[in-house]
Motif scaffolding. Structure first.
Motif, short mmCIF file in Angstrom:
data_model
loop_
_atom_site.label_atom_id
_atom_site.label_comp_id
_atom_site.label_asym_id
_atom_site.label_seq_id
_atom_site.Cartn_x
_atom_site.Cartn_y
_atom_site.Cartn_z
N THR A 15 0.84 -1.19 0.00
CA THR A 15 0.00 0.00 0.00
C THR A 15 0.88 1.24 0.00
N GLU A 17 0.75 3.61 2.07
CA GLU A 17 1.18 3.85 3.46
C GLU A 17 2.38 2.98 3.82
N GLN A 18 2.38 1.72 3.39
CA GLN A 18 3.51 0.83 3.66
C GLN A 18 4.78 1.35 2.98
N ALA A 20 5.39 4.50 1.97
CA ALA A 20 5.81 5.76 2.59
C ALA A 20 6.55 5.50 3.91
N ALA A 21 6.05 4.57 4.70
CA ALA A 21 6.71 4.24 5.98
C ALA A 21 8.09 3.62 5.71
N TRP A 103 -1.15 6.67 -4.17
CA TRP A 103 -0.26 7.50 -3.36
C TRP A 103 -0.93 8.83 -3.02
N ALA A 106 -3.96 8.59 -0.75
CA ALA A 106 -3.58 8.42 0.65
C ALA A 106 -3.10 9.75 1.27
N LEU A 108 -0.45 11.48 0.33
CA LEU A 108 1.01 11.57 0.36
C LEU A 108 1.50 12.59 -0.67
#
Length: 115
Positions: A15, A17-18, A20-21, A103, A106, A108
């Protein structure tokens, strides 16, 4: 690429979020496989650009232990890039599912070129 759909299960969907982290933690190297005309308009921050039209997994900088994650506009070309890399012996099995569309959805950030 022949058989791409039947082999898509060989690619890990991540994802936004995954990814980006993973980027924030310094665990991932994001490789954007979109074409220059696309990346000039809007791009992922800190991504390496290796267009699919002339894709060579050897052109990806040494990830130095980081997980290589492919990205594109919607998640189709990034799957293809991962499969091509795997066919050439690279252990690059991850992609950003949904691409830059996911992206941005979300929330970002992206880099936009100046008009």
């Amino acid at each position: 690429m022949f058989g791409r759909q039947s082999r898509a299960n060989e690619v890990e969907n991540l994802t936004a979020e995954q990814v980006a982290a993973g980027l924030r933690a310094g665990r991932m190297l994001l490789v954007d496989v979109r074409e220059p005309k696309e990346t000039m308009v809007e791009s992922y921050p800190d991504a390496v650009i290796v267009p699919l039209s002339r894709f060579d997994p050897g052109a990806i900088p040494d990830p130095q232990g980081k997980q290589v994650v492919f990205a594109c506009r919607s998640g189709q070309r990034s799957v293809t890039a991962s499969l091509v890399a795997q066919d050439r012996g690279y252990p690059y099995t991850s992609h950003l599912a949904g691409g830059i569309i996911a992206w941005k959805a979300a929330g970002l950030p992206t880099k936009r070129s100046s008009p």
